[in-house]
Design a protein around this motif. Structure first.
Motif, mmCIF file in Angstrom:
data_model
loop_
_atom_site.group_PDB
_atom_site.id
_atom_site.type_symbol
_atom_site.label_atom_id
_atom_site.label_comp_id
_atom_site.label_asym_id
_atom_site.label_seq_id
_atom_site.Cartn_x
_atom_site.Cartn_y
_atom_site.Cartn_z
ATOM 1 N N GLY A 111 -53.832 -16.810 0.534
ATOM 2 C CA GLY A 111 -52.490 -16.759 -0.055
ATOM 3 C C GLY A 111 -51.471 -16.635 1.066
ATOM 4 O O GLY A 111 -51.798 -16.142 2.161
ATOM 5 N N ASP A 112 -50.226 -17.052 0.800
ATOM 6 C CA ASP A 112 -49.194 -17.100 1.852
ATOM 7 C C ASP A 112 -47.829 -17.029 1.180
ATOM 8 O O ASP A 112 -47.579 -17.749 0.207
ATOM 9 C CB ASP A 112 -49.375 -18.428 2.608
ATOM 10 N N SER A 113 -46.965 -16.162 1.682
ATOM 11 C CA SER A 113 -45.620 -16.046 1.118
ATOM 12 C C SER A 113 -44.685 -15.521 2.191
ATOM 13 O O SER A 113 -45.141 -14.977 3.205
ATOM 14 C CB SER A 113 -45.630 -15.088 -0.087
ATOM 15 N N GLY A 174 -43.895 -26.742 4.636
ATOM 16 C CA GLY A 174 -44.969 -26.259 3.774
ATOM 17 C C GLY A 174 -46.261 -27.026 3.995
ATOM 18 O O GLY A 174 -46.308 -27.988 4.761
ATOM 19 N N HIS A 175 -47.309 -26.572 3.277
ATOM 20 C CA HIS A 175 -48.665 -27.047 3.566
ATOM 21 C C HIS A 175 -49.562 -26.742 2.384
ATOM 22 O O HIS A 175 -49.370 -25.740 1.684
ATOM 23 C CB HIS A 175 -49.189 -26.322 4.809
ATOM 24 N N GLY A 176 -50.590 -27.587 2.216
ATOM 25 C CA GLY A 176 -51.654 -27.234 1.288
ATOM 26 C C GLY A 176 -52.308 -25.939 1.726
ATOM 27 O O GLY A 176 -52.246 -25.552 2.901
ATOM 28 N N PHE A 206 -50.177 -25.629 -2.930
ATOM 29 C CA PHE A 206 -49.512 -25.716 -1.628
ATOM 30 C C PHE A 206 -48.392 -24.699 -1.538
ATOM 31 O O PHE A 206 -47.987 -24.087 -2.527
ATOM 32 C CB PHE A 206 -48.979 -27.128 -1.374
ATOM 33 N N CYS A 207 -47.902 -24.522 -0.313
ATOM 34 C CA CYS A 207 -46.799 -23.600 -0.060
ATOM 35 C C CYS A 207 -45.504 -24.390 0.091
ATOM 36 O O CYS A 207 -45.452 -25.367 0.835
ATOM 37 C CB CYS A 207 -47.063 -22.802 1.200
ATOM 38 N N VAL A 208 -44.492 -23.954 -0.628
ATOM 39 C CA VAL A 208 -43.131 -24.459 -0.433
ATOM 40 C C VAL A 208 -42.407 -23.353 0.326
ATOM 41 O O VAL A 208 -42.473 -22.189 -0.079
ATOM 42 C CB VAL A 208 -42.441 -24.760 -1.776
ATOM 43 N N GLU A 209 -41.774 -23.682 1.439
ATOM 44 C CA GLU A 209 -41.234 -22.607 2.288
ATOM 45 C C GLU A 209 -40.036 -23.048 3.127
ATOM 46 O O GLU A 209 -40.123 -23.146 4.355
ATOM 47 C CB GLU A 209 -42.318 -22.022 3.188
ATOM 48 N N PRO A 210 -38.902 -23.318 2.467
ATOM 49 C CA PRO A 210 -37.737 -23.732 3.239
ATOM 50 C C PRO A 210 -37.285 -22.670 4.242
ATOM 51 O O PRO A 210 -37.263 -21.485 3.924
ATOM 52 C CB PRO A 210 -36.663 -23.958 2.163
ATOM 53 N N PHE A 239 -37.920 -18.301 2.829
ATOM 54 C CA PHE A 239 -38.620 -17.800 1.644
ATOM 55 C C PHE A 239 -39.755 -18.759 1.329
ATOM 56 O O PHE A 239 -39.607 -19.982 1.502
ATOM 57 C CB PHE A 239 -37.680 -17.699 0.435
ATOM 58 N N GLU A 240 -40.859 -18.224 0.848
ATOM 59 C CA GLU A 240 -42.059 -19.046 0.608
ATOM 60 C C GLU A 240 -42.850 -18.534 -0.580
ATOM 61 O O GLU A 240 -42.994 -17.326 -0.765
ATOM 62 C CB GLU A 240 -42.962 -18.981 1.855
ATOM 63 N N HIS A 241 -43.378 -19.486 -1.361
ATOM 64 C CA HIS A 241 -44.385 -19.173 -2.376
ATOM 65 C C HIS A 241 -45.545 -20.142 -2.286
ATOM 66 O O HIS A 241 -45.387 -21.293 -1.860
ATOM 67 C CB HIS A 241 -43.789 -19.272 -3.783
#
Ligand code: MG
Ligand code: MG
Length: 256
Positions: A111-113, A174-176, A206-210, A239-241
């Motif tokens: 997990g990544d945030s 971002g990334h898978g 995947f992670c969205v993280e602008p 910020f990332e989810h």
């Protein structure tokens, strides 16, 4: 590496890692105050990981030979630092902002945030940056639906960020995620001709993280091989989810 499509059971496993990430990020957010060091925040995160039987996917990470392994379990990026800041002796002061990027591995799933937290009261321009970056993430996630494509995420983020007078970072995105911290696909937060543009399908995670800058988009890497700062010295937020594409609404696996 091909894009992986995860089963419902696998997505629940990633969610467990995501929940550990968010529990610990909440603890870190509460610990941010003037006088605390980034190294102290890192120590809190390391202890909380241990207590949950989870491990770090950041500590020891080495993207290429010749780059020293990342020494922390969090990335702590203060003010003009965009991403990959190394936790250490830096003392937070009133008016700073700190981006805390954090990941965990539970039973082999990642997990990544990331959150950006104000230290005490911040000025209006800085608050605008935090609001814009968080809203950009929300807009990027909102288009994570089957039938859309990766660049629909990129476009939603970029158009909004630029309409608010800020700029979005190009070099990092971002990334898978799943069995490894960084998998395909790459998720840019800006649109450029010729970028790969895979279709979104249920089971993609995947992670969205602008990362959003108050000034220009250009970045610079510090001699420590890790810390990335804005080239013009303006502030940056992140910020990332971790998100799963479903048949319907996007499923945020790092929701609070
Ligand atoms: Mg992250
Ligand atoms: Mg990430």
């Amino acid at each position: 590496m091909a894009i992986a499509y995860r089963s419902k059971t696998e997505i629940e496993s990633i969610r467990r890692a995501g929940q550990v990430v968010m529990e610990i990020l909440a603890i870190l957010r509460a610990a941010v105050r003037p006088g605390v060091t980034t190294g102290e925040l890192d120590a809190i995160a390391a202890r909380e990981l241990r207590e949950r039987g989870a491990t770090s996917n950041f500590k020891g990470y080495r993207p290429a030979k010749g780059i020293p392994p990342f020494p922390g379990v969090i990335c702590s990026s203060v003010n003009d630092e965009i991403v990959h800041g190394i936790p250490g002796k830096r003392v937070l002061v009133e008016g700073d902002i700190i981006a805390i990027d954090f990941g965990a591995v539970v039973d082999g799933w990642h997990g990544d945030s990331a959150i950006t937290v104000p230290v005490g009261a911040v000025d209006a321009e800085t608050q605008h940056l935090l609001d814009v970056t968080q809203e950009a993430l929300r807009r990027g996630i909102a288009v994570c639906r089957p039938g859309n494509r990766i660049l629909d995420i990129s476009r939603a983020v970029q158009e909004y960020v630029e309409s608010e007078g800020c700029s979005v970072v190009r070099q990092y995105g971002g990334h898978g995620i799943g069995r490894a911290l960084h998998e395909d696909p790459w998720i840019p937060h800006y649109v450029e001709r010729g970028q790969p543009n895979p279709l979104l399908r249920p089971g993609m995670v995947f992670c969205v993280e602008p990362m959003v800058n108050l000034g220009g988009a250009a970045t610079r890497e510090l001699p420590d091989h890790w810390t990335v700062v804005t080239a013009d010295g303006t502030r940056s937020a992140h910020f990332e989810h971790t998100v799963a594409v479903t048949q319907g609404d996007p499923d945020i696996l790092t929701a609070t």
